[in-house]
Design an enzyme around this catalytic site. Structure first.
Site, short mmCIF file in Angstrom:
data_model
loop_
_atom_site.label_atom_id
_atom_site.label_comp_id
_atom_site.label_asym_id
_atom_site.label_seq_id
_atom_site.Cartn_x
_atom_site.Cartn_y
_atom_site.Cartn_z
N GLY A 194 42.23 43.26 30.79
CA GLY A 194 43.41 42.62 30.21
C GLY A 194 43.07 41.44 29.30
CD GLU A 247 45.14 43.74 37.66
OE1 GLU A 247 45.98 44.59 37.96
OE2 GLU A 247 44.64 43.64 36.51
CB SER A 268 39.73 45.32 26.93
OG SER A 268 40.33 44.21 27.58
CE LYS A 289 45.91 46.79 35.08
NZ LYS A 289 45.07 45.67 34.62
CG HIS A 295 42.76 47.32 39.87
ND1 HIS A 295 43.02 46.02 39.47
CD2 HIS A 295 42.59 48.03 38.74
CE1 HIS A 295 43.01 45.98 38.14
NE2 HIS A 295 42.75 47.18 37.67
CG ASN A 318 46.23 50.53 36.85
OD1 ASN A 318 47.36 50.57 37.36
ND2 ASN A 318 45.32 49.63 37.18
CD GLU A 352 39.22 48.93 36.08
OE1 GLU A 352 39.75 49.46 35.09
OE2 GLU A 352 39.86 48.37 36.98
P1 PGA Z 1 43.10 46.84 30.76
O1 PGA Z 1 43.14 47.12 32.35
O2 PGA Z 1 42.82 48.16 30.09
O3 PGA Z 1 44.46 46.30 30.43
O4 PGA Z 1 42.00 45.87 30.54
C1 PGA Z 1 42.24 48.01 32.95
C2 PGA Z 1 42.50 48.09 34.44
O5 PGA Z 1 42.77 47.04 35.05
O6 PGA Z 1 42.44 49.16 35.06
#
Ligand code: PGA
Length: 255
Positions: free
Chosen positions: A174, A98, A214, A11, A96, A9, A168
């Site tokens: 992140g 976010e 992560s 983003k 997601h 992803n 997640e």
């Molecule tokens: P990350 O993000 O691997 O940077 O923690 C995962 C995601 O949001 O899909």
């Protein structure tokens, strides 16, 4: 059996030259790294078509990070499922954290999007996950059950046969904090049990449940080695071909 899926992803990162360079490098390494996993990249929407061209005949799949629930018309700024299919996408990330927590998407919105994506013949990757306060308050399973039920209202087991789920935990996205393999496995097993209870054991056994938050090359093997973890949704580490491919290479052969 369930073949692992490792999805990147990207983003809201990359300008076009960076996106194409990353796509080229992922495509070049895919065959060697991904013997045991399906590989998917989800670039920002403006680069979908050129990334598709760059991926060429490689076995890397293309996905989008979101879609509109309406088919077409006066929805300024939105992107329809038909457009994503036309751009070469096979998968769409939906719900997601976010989008849920920054853009304010509700379960109801996510559910309409799941329906639109399924009707458009693409595969939804439905994201669910609890926030830190919810975990600390012992509410993880209740929150996830609520997200699952609310995002999957009105479907039959047959409708959902292609669905992918991504667990997640919001506190792990992140942040560099990963759920331990045991914590993640426990939630994945719970989600699978929920699917069996709401739908059928067959569907629960068949659906891929990815872990995200992560995931890095150094924790991927342990996470992907858990019996109910069927791959990863990777954010930060998917922006470098080396680390993304190393995560894919950590996927065990489907047992
Ligand atoms: P990350 O993000 O691997 O940077 O923690 C995962 C995601 O949001 O899909």
């Amino acid at each position: 059996m369930r073949r692992p899926l490792v999805a990147g992803n990207w983003k809201m990162n990359t300008i076009s030259a960076e996106a194409l360079q990353l796509a080229r490098e992922v495509a070049a390494g895919a065959a060697a790294a991904a013997a045991n996993a399906d590989l998917l990249v989800c670039p920002p929407a403006p680069w979908l078509v050129s990334v598709r061209e760059t991926l060429g005949g490689s076995n890397v799949l293309l996905g989008a990070q979101d879609a509109c629930y309406e088919k077409s018309g006066a929805f300024t700024g939105e992107i329809s499922v038909a457009m994503l299919a036309d751009a070469g996408c096979s998968h769409v990330i939906l719900g997601h954290s976010e989008r849920r927590h920054i853009m304010g998407e509700t379960n109801e919105t996510v559910c309409r999007k799941v329906k639109a994506v399924l009707e458009g013949g693409l595969v939804p990757i439905l994201c669910v996950g609890e926030q830190l306060e919810e975990r600390e308050a012992g509410q993880t399973e209740t929150v996830l059950d609520d997200q699952m039920a609310g995002s999957l209202t009105g479907f039959t087991a047959e409708d959902l046969s292609s669905l992918v789920i991504a667990y997640e935990p919001v506190w792990a996205i992140g942040t560099g904090k990963t759920a331990s393999p045991e914590q993640a496995q426990a939630v994945h097993a719970h989600l699978r049990k929920w699917l069996a209870g709401q739908y059928t054991q067959e569907l629960a056994d068949q659906l891929r449940i990815l872990y995200g938050g992560s995931v890095k090359p150094d924790n991927a093997a342990e996470l992907l080695g858990q019996p109910d973890i069927d791959g990863a949704l990777v954010g930060g580490a998917s922006l470098k071909a080396d680390s993304f491919l190393a995560i894919a290479a950590a996927a065990p052969a489907a047992g």
